[in-house]
Enzyme design. Structure first.
Site, PDB file in Angstrom:
ATOM      1  N   LYS A   1       4.200  -6.592   4.363  1.00  0.00           N
ATOM      2  CA  LYS A   1       3.405  -5.283   4.389  1.00  0.00           C
ATOM      3  C   LYS A   1       3.299  -4.502   5.712  1.00  0.00           C
ATOM      4  O   LYS A   1       2.886  -5.055   6.788  1.00  0.00           O
ATOM      5  CB  LYS A   1       2.461  -5.148   2.680  1.00  0.00           C
ATOM      6  CG  LYS A   1       0.864  -5.870   3.365  1.00  0.00           C
ATOM      7  CD  LYS A   1       0.542  -4.641   4.213  1.00  0.00           C
ATOM      8  CE  LYS A   1       0.556  -3.406   3.377  1.00  0.00           C
ATOM      9  NZ  LYS A   1      -0.289  -2.452   4.662  1.00  0.00           N
TER      10      LYS A   1
ATOM     11  N   THR B   1      -7.735  10.348   0.114  1.00  0.00           N
ATOM     12  CA  THR B   1      -7.854  11.667  -0.972  1.00  0.00           C
ATOM     13  C   THR B   1      -6.197  11.285  -2.100  1.00  0.00           C
ATOM     14  O   THR B   1      -7.347  12.143  -3.022  1.00  0.00           O
ATOM     15  CB  THR B   1      -7.925  12.756  -0.242  1.00  0.00           C
ATOM     16  OG1 THR B   1      -6.645  13.564   0.762  1.00  0.00           O
ATOM     17  CG2 THR B   1      -8.906  13.262   0.292  1.00  0.00           C
TER      18      THR B   1
ATOM     19  N   GLU C   1       5.768   4.737   7.453  1.00  0.00           N
ATOM     20  CA  GLU C   1       5.883   6.023   6.189  1.00  0.00           C
ATOM     21  C   GLU C   1       6.563   6.925   6.868  1.00  0.00           C
ATOM     22  O   GLU C   1       5.954   7.756   8.085  1.00  0.00           O
ATOM     23  CB  GLU C   1       3.906   6.712   7.008  1.00  0.00           C
ATOM     24  CG  GLU C   1       3.244   5.365   6.033  1.00  0.00           C
ATOM     25  CD  GLU C   1       2.329   5.172   6.303  1.00  0.00           C
ATOM     26  OE1 GLU C   1       1.132   4.787   5.726  1.00  0.00           O
ATOM     27  OE2 GLU C   1       1.763   5.735   7.314  1.00  0.00           O
TER      28      GLU C   1
ATOM     29  N   ASN D   1      -0.086  11.072   6.070  1.00  0.00           N
ATOM     30  CA  ASN D   1      -1.730   9.956   7.057  1.00  0.00           C
ATOM     31  C   ASN D   1      -2.852  11.537   6.590  1.00  0.00           C
ATOM     32  O   ASN D   1      -3.916  11.146   6.761  1.00  0.00           O
ATOM     33  CB  ASN D   1      -0.994  10.289   8.708  1.00  0.00           C
ATOM     34  CG  ASN D   1      -0.727   8.564   8.484  1.00  0.00           C
ATOM     35  OD1 ASN D   1      -1.100   7.314   7.916  1.00  0.00           O
ATOM     36  ND2 ASN D   1       0.473   8.790   8.249  1.00  0.00           N
TER      37      ASN D   1
ATOM     38  N   THR E   1      -1.312  -1.467   8.347  1.00  0.00           N
ATOM     39  CA  THR E   1      -1.758  -3.258   8.595  1.00  0.00           C
ATOM     40  C   THR E   1      -0.041  -3.562   8.076  1.00  0.00           C
ATOM     41  O   THR E   1       0.756  -2.880   7.457  1.00  0.00           O
ATOM     42  CB  THR E   1      -2.694  -3.654   7.879  1.00  0.00           C
ATOM     43  OG1 THR E   1      -3.936  -2.716   8.019  1.00  0.00           O
ATOM     44  CG2 THR E   1      -2.733  -4.645   8.014  1.00  0.00           C
TER      45      THR E   1
ATOM     46  N   THR F   1       0.777  -1.226   0.209  1.00  0.00           N
ATOM     47  CA  THR F   1       0.493  -0.154   0.358  1.00  0.00           C
ATOM     48  C   THR F   1       0.975   1.033   0.127  1.00  0.00           C
ATOM     49  O   THR F   1       1.116   1.486  -0.993  1.00  0.00           O
ATOM     50  CB  THR F   1      -1.070   0.191   1.392  1.00  0.00           C
ATOM     51  OG1 THR F   1      -0.347  -0.228   1.944  1.00  0.00           O
ATOM     52  CG2 THR F   1      -1.883  -1.088   1.090  1.00  0.00           C
TER      53      THR F   1
END
Length: 408
Positions: free
Chosen positions: A178, A408, A274, A403, A193, A151
Site C-alpha cells: 500500500k 478532517t 495521491e 493532503n 506510508t 488508506t
C-alpha cells in the site's frame, strides 16, 4: 524464465491471509493478517526517518530472524503516540500470537493511517481475533488483505510470479503493498506510508540479507511521490522454504524474479500517487557511479517544477536540467543527452548539450510525447557507465486537495 501470474501473497505454498473490518474505520476493511504454516526466514526493511512509528520501533528492537505471522492495521499509524503506542504495538503482537498459538516474537506488526492518534485497542483486539478465524488461501483472501491495508490508495497493489530455479525447483513469489502519499522510501535492512509484504516458498538463509537490501535500493527506494519519507515505511520478505528446493541465496533466477516483483510494486505505487494522472520514469545513464545515478534520478523525480510540467504536458526541459544541476552529481554539460518518451513517441531534446529542435512543430512533438499516462525521461550524463531508474508521478491539483483535507 520469470512468469507473472494471477496471484498474491497466498500464491506461494504455505501462506494464508485475510482482511476484516474491526471498526477503526467507519465502514472499510481495516485490519489484515498473514500467516505461514511454518516459521519463515524474515528480511525486513524499515524507514530511515528518525521519527519512527511504534510498530517500527518494536520490530527493530526485537529483530527476529524468523516470522510466522504479520498483523497490519490501517486507519491509525500509531506514530507519535509515546509509551502507550509501544504498548499497543506489543499488544497487537501478543493478541495475534495467542490467537494463532505461536510465540509473540514470531509476529510482525505494521500500521498505517493518521499520525498522533491513540489506537482503539478494543476494536483492534476484536479485529485480530476475527481475522485469525477467517484465514484462507486464494485470490479472495489476497484481495481482502489488499483492501484492509489501503488508506488513500485508489488501486490494490499486488502481484505474483513463478520461476523455475537452477536446481529445477518451481518457486512462487507473491507481493502486496500500500502507498499513495508521503512516499519517498529510504528503507534499510536492520536499520500515507509504504507497507509491503512479500512471500515466497523458496528457501533463503540469513546471508541473503545484503541482496535484499540491494533489491530495495533498486526498486522501492527509487520511488517518490512527494519526497516525504514516512514514519512507518516497512517492507517484509518472508521465505518459508516449503517448495523444498535448495537454498536460493545465490540463484540468479530467484534474484531476477524477486526484482521483477518489487519493480512492478514500485511502479504501481508511483502511478497511484495521491491525485496522480501520470507515471514518470526517470532513467539516468552515463553516471560516474550508481550512487550518483540514483541521486540524479531522485532529484528529478522530486522536483515540483518537473512534476508540474509533466502534469501540464509542458515541454519545458529546462526544468529537468535545473533539477540535474541542483543534484550535486558530476556530468559533462557539453555531452549531455536528453530524450523524452511517451506512448509510441521518442523525442530527442538535447544532444551534446545543445537543443535538437527550435521550431514550434518540434516543440509540439515533445508536448505530444508528454501527453501520455506514462512519460519516460532518459538522461545521459556522459561521465561514466553507471545507471539507475526511478519512478514518480505528476503533481496535480488533487494532491493539494487530498493532503489539505487528510485529517478532517
Amino acid at each position: 524464465m520469470v512468469e507473472f501470474i494471477d496471484g498474491g501473497v497466498t500464491t506461494p505454498e504455505g501462506f494464508k491471509a485475510t482482511g476484516v473490518h474491526s471498526g477503526v474505520k467507519y465502514r472499510s476493511l481495516d485490519l489484515g493478517l498473514l500467516r505461514s504454516e511454518v516459521p519463515a526466514s524474515a528480511f525486513v526493511g524499515y524507514t530511515s526517518n528518525k521519527v519512527k512509528a511504534a510498530p517500527v520501533q518494536v520490530m527493530m528492537r526485537e529483530n527476529s530472524p524468523t516470522l510466522t505471522a504479520v498483523v497490519i492495521n490501517s486507519g491509525n499509524a500509531n506514530a507519535l503516540t509515546g509509551r502507550r503506542g509501544i504498548e499497543d504495538a506489543m499488544t497487537m503482537k501478543e493478541v495475534a500470537a495467542a490467537e494463532l498459538n505461536i510465540d509473540p516474537v514470531q509476529v510482525g506488526v505494521m500500521s498505517t493511517g493518521l499520525i498522533g492518534r491513540f489506537m482503539d485497542m478494543h476494536k483492534v483486539r476484536f479485529g485480530i481475533s476475527k481475522a485469525a478465524g477467517e484465514l484462507g488461501v486464494g485470490r479472495k483472501y489476497d484481495n481482502l488483505l489488499a483492501e484492509a491495508i489501503m488508506t488513500t490508495d485508489t488501486i490494490k497493489k499486488e502481484c505474483a510470479v513463478r520461476v523455475r530455479l537452477s536446481d529445477g525447483t518451481m518457486v512462487y513469489i507473491g507481493a502486496i503493498s500500500k502507498g499513495s502519499g508521503m512516499i519517498a522510501p529510504h528503507m534499510k535492512v536492520l536499520h500515507g506510508t509504504t507497507l509491503s509484504l512479500v512471500t515466497t516458498d523458496a528457501k533463503l538463509s540469513p546471508a541473503f540479507r545484503p541482496k535484499w537490501q540491494q533489491i530495495l535500493d533498486d526498486t522501492m527506494n527509487m520511488v517518490s511521490v512527494d519526497g516525504d519519507q514516512s514514519t512507518n515505511d516497512t517492507c517484509i520478505l518472508m521465505a518459508n522454504g516449503m517448495a523444498k528446493g535448495a537454498c536460493a541465496d545465490d540463484d540468479p533466477l530467484f534474484m531476477e524474479a524477486l526484482k521483477a516483483v518489487m519493480t512492478k510494486i514500485a511502479r504501481t505505487i508511483a502511478i497511484d500517487g495521491e491525485g496522480a494522472t501520470k507515471l514518470i520514469e526517470v532513467n539516468v545513464r552515463g553516471a560516474k557511479d550508481e550512487t550518483e545515478a540514483r541521486k540524479a534520478v531522485k532529484q528529478i523525480i522530486n522536483s515540483p517544477l518537473v512534476k508540474s510540467a509533466i502534469f501540464g504536458s509542458d515541454p519545458n526541459y529546462g526544468r529537468i536540467m535545473m533539477a540535474l544541476g541542483n543534484s550535486g552529481v558530476e556530468f559533462n554539460l557539453e555531452e549531455v543527452r536528453l530524450v523524452i518518451k511517451g506512448g509510441e513517441m521518442e523525442v530527442p531534446i538535447l544532444d551534446a548539450g545543445a537543443p535538437v529542435f527550435q521550431e514550434e512543430r518540434s516543440v509540439e512533438a515533445v508536448r505530444m510525447a508528454m501527453d501520455n499516462k506514462e512519460v519516460t525521461i532518459v538522461l545521459d550524463l556522459a561521465v561514466g557507465e553507471a545507471e539507475a531508474t526511478g519512478w514518480g508521478c505528476d503533481l496535480t491539483y488533487d494532491y493539494v486537495r487530498i493532503n489539505a483535507e487528510y485529517s478532517t
